[in-house]
Design a protein around this motif. Structure first.
Motif, PDB file in Angstrom:
ATOM      1  N   PRO A   1      32.336  70.371-119.695  1.00  0.00           N
ATOM      2  CA  PRO A   1      32.250  69.552-118.474  1.00  0.00           C
ATOM      3  C   PRO A   1      30.799  69.299-118.074  1.00  0.00           C
ATOM      4  CG  PRO A   1      33.896  71.277-118.225  1.00  0.00           C
ATOM      5  CD  PRO A   1      33.170  71.573-119.504  1.00  0.00           C
ATOM      6  N   ALA A   2      30.532  68.084-117.615  1.00  0.00           N
ATOM      7  CA  ALA A   2      29.173  67.710-117.230  1.00  0.00           C
ATOM      8  C   ALA A   2      28.640  68.590-116.113  1.00  0.00           C
ATOM      9  CB  ALA A   2      29.144  66.242-116.803  1.00  0.00           C
ATOM     10  N   GLU A   3      29.560  69.147-115.303  1.00  0.00           N
ATOM     11  CA  GLU A   3      29.131  69.964-114.163  1.00  0.00           C
ATOM     12  C   GLU A   3      28.864  71.415-114.550  1.00  0.00           C
ATOM     13  OE1 GLU A   3      32.017  68.378-114.383  1.00  0.00           O
ATOM     14  OE2 GLU A   3      31.736  66.595-113.124  1.00  0.00           O
ATOM     15  N   SER A   4      29.242  71.824-115.747  1.00  0.00           N
ATOM     16  CA  SER A   4      29.063  73.225-116.150  1.00  0.00           C
ATOM     17  C   SER A   4      27.583  73.542-116.338  1.00  0.00           C
ATOM     18  CB  SER A   4      29.817  73.512-117.448  1.00  0.00           C
ATOM     19  OG  SER A   4      31.208  73.498-117.228  1.00  0.00           O
ATOM     20  N   ARG A   5      27.192  74.708-115.849  1.00  0.00           N
ATOM     21  CA  ARG A   5      25.803  75.148-115.943  1.00  0.00           C
ATOM     22  C   ARG A   5      25.669  76.450-116.739  1.00  0.00           C
ATOM     23  NH1 ARG A   5      25.497  70.726-114.890  1.00  0.00           N
ATOM     24  NH2 ARG A   5      24.637  69.659-113.055  1.00  0.00           N
ATOM     25  N   GLN A   6      26.792  77.021-117.173  1.00  0.00           N
ATOM     26  CA  GLN A   6      26.780  78.235-117.987  1.00  0.00           C
ATOM     27  C   GLN A   6      27.791  78.074-119.113  1.00  0.00           C
ATOM     28  OE1 GLN A   6      27.661  81.163-114.894  1.00  0.00           O
ATOM     29  NE2 GLN A   6      25.539  81.874-114.914  1.00  0.00           N
ATOM     30  N   ALA A   7      27.377  78.425-120.331  1.00  0.00           N
ATOM     31  CA  ALA A   7      28.273  78.330-121.487  1.00  0.00           C
ATOM     32  C   ALA A   7      28.026  79.521-122.403  1.00  0.00           C
ATOM     33  CB  ALA A   7      28.037  77.029-122.248  1.00  0.00           C
ATOM     34  N   LEU A   8      29.089  80.299-122.611  1.00  0.00           N
ATOM     35  CA  LEU A   8      29.029  81.397-123.571  1.00  0.00           C
ATOM     36  C   LEU A   8      29.522  80.847-124.910  1.00  0.00           C
ATOM     37  CD1 LEU A   8      28.543  84.477-124.051  1.00  0.00           C
ATOM     38  CD2 LEU A   8      31.011  84.760-123.698  1.00  0.00           C
ATOM     39  N   VAL A   9      28.646  80.768-125.894  1.00  0.00           N
ATOM     40  CA  VAL A   9      28.995  80.221-127.207  1.00  0.00           C
ATOM     41  C   VAL A   9      29.268  81.383-128.157  1.00  0.00           C
ATOM     42  CG1 VAL A   9      28.240  78.799-129.146  1.00  0.00           C
ATOM     43  CG2 VAL A   9      27.613  78.162-126.804  1.00  0.00           C
ATOM     44  N   VAL A  10      30.503  81.452-128.657  1.00  0.00           N
ATOM     45  CA  VAL A  10      30.919  82.497-129.587  1.00  0.00           C
ATOM     46  C   VAL A  10      31.163  81.838-130.939  1.00  0.00           C
ATOM     47  CG1 VAL A  10      32.595  84.307-130.085  1.00  0.00           C
ATOM     48  CG2 VAL A  10      31.958  83.818-127.711  1.00  0.00           C
ATOM     49  N   THR A  11      30.338  82.198-131.912  1.00  0.00           N
ATOM     50  CA  THR A  11      30.380  81.572-133.228  1.00  0.00           C
ATOM     51  C   THR A  11      30.911  82.557-134.252  1.00  0.00           C
ATOM     52  OG1 THR A  11      28.417  80.286-132.617  1.00  0.00           O
ATOM     53  CG2 THR A  11      29.050  80.300-134.950  1.00  0.00           C
ATOM     54  N   GLY A  12      32.071  82.252-134.831  1.00  0.00           N
ATOM     55  CA  GLY A  12      32.647  83.109-135.850  1.00  0.00           C
ATOM     56  C   GLY A  12      31.911  82.991-137.177  1.00  0.00           C
ATOM     57  N   ASN A  13      31.895  84.070-137.946  1.00  0.00           N
ATOM     58  CA  ASN A  13      31.194  84.067-139.226  1.00  0.00           C
ATOM     59  C   ASN A  13      31.808  83.105-140.222  1.00  0.00           C
ATOM     60  OD1 ASN A  13      29.608  86.026-138.081  1.00  0.00           O
ATOM     61  ND2 ASN A  13      30.179  87.660-139.493  1.00  0.00           N
ATOM     62  N   SER A  14      33.134  82.910-140.154  1.00  0.00           N
ATOM     63  CA  SER A  14      33.831  81.975-141.032  1.00  0.00           C
ATOM     64  C   SER A  14      35.212  81.732-140.434  1.00  0.00           C
ATOM     65  CB  SER A  14      33.959  82.536-142.448  1.00  0.00           C
ATOM     66  OG  SER A  14      34.927  83.566-142.505  1.00  0.00           O
ATOM     67  N   PRO A  15      35.963  80.738-140.933  1.00  0.00           N
ATOM     68  CA  PRO A  15      37.278  80.465-140.349  1.00  0.00           C
ATOM     69  C   PRO A  15      38.240  81.648-140.385  1.00  0.00           C
ATOM     70  CG  PRO A  15      36.578  78.628-141.712  1.00  0.00           C
ATOM     71  CD  PRO A  15      35.587  79.720-141.932  1.00  0.00           C
ATOM     72  N   ASP A  16      38.088  82.536-141.366  1.00  0.00           N
ATOM     73  CA  ASP A  16      39.015  83.656-141.514  1.00  0.00           C
ATOM     74  C   ASP A  16      38.391  85.007-141.163  1.00  0.00           C
ATOM     75  OD1 ASP A  16      41.000  81.885-142.480  1.00  0.00           O
ATOM     76  OD2 ASP A  16      40.132  81.984-144.476  1.00  0.00           O
ATOM     77  N   SER A  17      37.202  85.001-140.592  1.00  0.00           N
ATOM     78  CA  SER A  17      36.500  86.241-140.266  1.00  0.00           C
ATOM     79  C   SER A  17      36.859  86.709-138.862  1.00  0.00           C
ATOM     80  CB  SER A  17      34.989  86.041-140.366  1.00  0.00           C
ATOM     81  OG  SER A  17      34.293  87.183-139.895  1.00  0.00           O
TER      82      SER A  17
ATOM     83  N   LEU B   1      29.513  89.860-116.645  1.00  0.00           N
ATOM     84  CA  LEU B   1      30.175  89.789-115.343  1.00  0.00           C
ATOM     85  C   LEU B   1      29.161  89.596-114.211  1.00  0.00           C
ATOM     86  CD1 LEU B   1      32.915  92.505-115.819  1.00  0.00           C
ATOM     87  CD2 LEU B   1      33.342  90.146-115.100  1.00  0.00           C
ATOM     88  N   ARG B   2      28.017  90.217-114.333  1.00  0.00           N
ATOM     89  CA  ARG B   2      26.998  90.074-113.289  1.00  0.00           C
ATOM     90  C   ARG B   2      26.340  88.694-113.315  1.00  0.00           C
ATOM     91  NH1 ARG B   2      25.916  95.684-114.564  1.00  0.00           N
ATOM     92  NH2 ARG B   2      24.366  95.031-116.108  1.00  0.00           N
ATOM     93  N   ILE B   3      26.262  88.079-114.499  1.00  0.00           N
ATOM     94  CA  ILE B   3      25.560  86.802-114.637  1.00  0.00           C
ATOM     95  C   ILE B   3      26.445  85.604-114.288  1.00  0.00           C
ATOM     96  CG2 ILE B   3      24.472  85.218-116.293  1.00  0.00           C
ATOM     97  CD1 ILE B   3      23.463  87.650-117.818  1.00  0.00           C
ATOM     98  N   LEU B   4      27.708  85.630-114.700  1.00  0.00           N
ATOM     99  CA  LEU B   4      28.557  84.452-114.524  1.00  0.00           C
ATOM    100  C   LEU B   4      28.736  84.129-113.045  1.00  0.00           C
ATOM    101  CD1 LEU B   4      31.335  84.928-117.229  1.00  0.00           C
ATOM    102  CD2 LEU B   4      29.269  83.523-117.344  1.00  0.00           C
ATOM    103  N   ASP B   5      28.606  82.838-112.746  1.00  0.00           N
ATOM    104  CA  ASP B   5      28.674  82.363-111.370  1.00  0.00           C
ATOM    105  C   ASP B   5      29.716  81.244-111.296  1.00  0.00           C
ATOM    106  OD1 ASP B   5      28.303  81.274-108.863  1.00  0.00           O
ATOM    107  OD2 ASP B   5      26.133  81.033-109.059  1.00  0.00           O
ATOM    108  N   PRO B   6      30.817  81.447-110.576  1.00  0.00           N
ATOM    109  CA  PRO B   6      31.840  80.404-110.515  1.00  0.00           C
ATOM    110  C   PRO B   6      31.321  79.078-109.982  1.00  0.00           C
ATOM    111  CG  PRO B   6      32.259  82.139-108.898  1.00  0.00           C
ATOM    112  CD  PRO B   6      31.181  82.641-109.804  1.00  0.00           C
ATOM    113  N   ALA B   7      30.251  79.111-109.179  1.00  0.00           N
ATOM    114  CA  ALA B   7      29.674  77.868-108.669  1.00  0.00           C
ATOM    115  C   ALA B   7      29.051  77.031-109.787  1.00  0.00           C
ATOM    116  CB  ALA B   7      28.626  78.175-107.603  1.00  0.00           C
ATOM    117  N   LYS B   8      28.756  77.677-110.924  1.00  0.00           N
ATOM    118  CA  LYS B   8      28.170  76.968-112.063  1.00  0.00           C
ATOM    119  C   LYS B   8      29.213  76.583-113.109  1.00  0.00           C
ATOM    120  CE  LYS B   8      23.625  79.095-111.442  1.00  0.00           C
ATOM    121  NZ  LYS B   8      22.521  79.877-112.066  1.00  0.00           N
ATOM    122  N   LEU B   9      30.493  76.738-112.768  1.00  0.00           N
ATOM    123  CA  LEU B   9      31.611  76.355-113.634  1.00  0.00           C
ATOM    124  C   LEU B   9      31.419  76.849-115.071  1.00  0.00           C
ATOM    125  CD1 LEU B   9      32.257  72.699-112.416  1.00  0.00           C
ATOM    126  CD2 LEU B   9      33.346  74.810-111.664  1.00  0.00           C
TER     127      LEU B   9
END
Length: 243
Positions: free
Chosen positions: A61-77, A222-230
């Motif tokens: 979303p354009a309004e989101s200001r925080q994104a946790l990106v979780v990248t898997g090592n491979s499709p089956d990992s 938990l301490r960092i995430l802010d619901p105001a930043k979607l």
């Protein structure tokens, strides 16, 4: 998972008369007005999250200001890496804020169409709107439910103890009502599409569908995430996130 006219060749300053002992300006040297002639520099595009392809980027979303990106090592990992990005200034774009952190996902890797008990983690971009756990909240702005219902026992797929895995959880908004307690059983897509996909404390092995992080990283998140930043989570194997 970011012009103007050039000064003409030759000096723009006046040459000293023939026979003068004054030095000529070097060929190509810029005169006093050259910088103005070039005009203002082109604006820099906002920084994107490098490993994400256009399709995945557009799902954030354009309004989101925080994104946790979780990248898997491979499709089956079942092993992955998590990095938290922030976009506090849209003109600057996304910046890494925490991580990389080691993570686990489901035993058999990832899927575009999660089904109940398939032991794969759903690929996609999902909101992070509620949290909870067996332990008291470590200071978070997210709605937090503390309950003995987060007690877990038994062994994981590698024989490791599951005790403490739900000390802290953050609900991932896959097939659930955003903002509801992580314990809410409502499944808008139907029971067959699974649910109860959480971020939770890592127990040292693959999950059934969740994402797990070390306990200290869960506390930090938990301490960092802010619901105001979607805040959202962007998750999948590397190839899926590059779409």
């Amino acid at each position: 998972m970011r012009t103007g006219a050039h000064a003409p060749t030759g000096s723009t300053g006046a040459h000293a008369p023939t026979g003068s002992t004054g030095a000529h300006a070097p060929t190509g040297a810029a005169g006093p007005g050259a910088a103005a002639a070039r005009g203002p520099a082109a604006p820099t595009a906002p920084r994107e999250i490098r490993m994400l392809g256009q399709t995945v980027r557009s799902a954030i979303p354009a309004e989101s200001r925080q994104a946790l990106v979780v990248t898997g090592n491979s499709p089956d990992s079942s092993e992955a890496t998590a990095v938290l990005y922030t976009r506090d200034d849209p003109a600057v774009g996304w910046q890494p804020a925490a991580g990389p952190w080691p993570a686990h996902n489901a035993l058999y890797g990832w899927t575009d169409e999660h089904r109940v008990n398939d032991l794969r983690t759903p690929i996609g971009v999902y909101g992070l709107t509620a949290a909870g756990g067996l332990l008291e909240a470590p200071g978070t702005e997210l709605p937090y439910v503390q309950s003995p219902a987060f007690t877990v026992s038994g062994e994981g797929f590698d024989g490791e103890s599951l005790e403490g895995s739900f000390d802290y959880v953050i609900a991932i908004d896959y097939n659930r009502v955003p903002g509801a307690s992580p314990l809410d059983p409502t499944r808008p897509l139907g029971e067959e599409r699974g649910g109860g996909i959480w971020l939770h404390v890592d127990h040292g092995g693959p999950t059934q569908g969740c994402i797990s992080l070390p306990a200290e990283r869960m506390e930090e998140l938990l301490r960092i995430l802010d619901p105001a930043k979607l805040p959202v989570i962007v998750m999948g194997d590397g190839a899926a996130l590059a779409r």
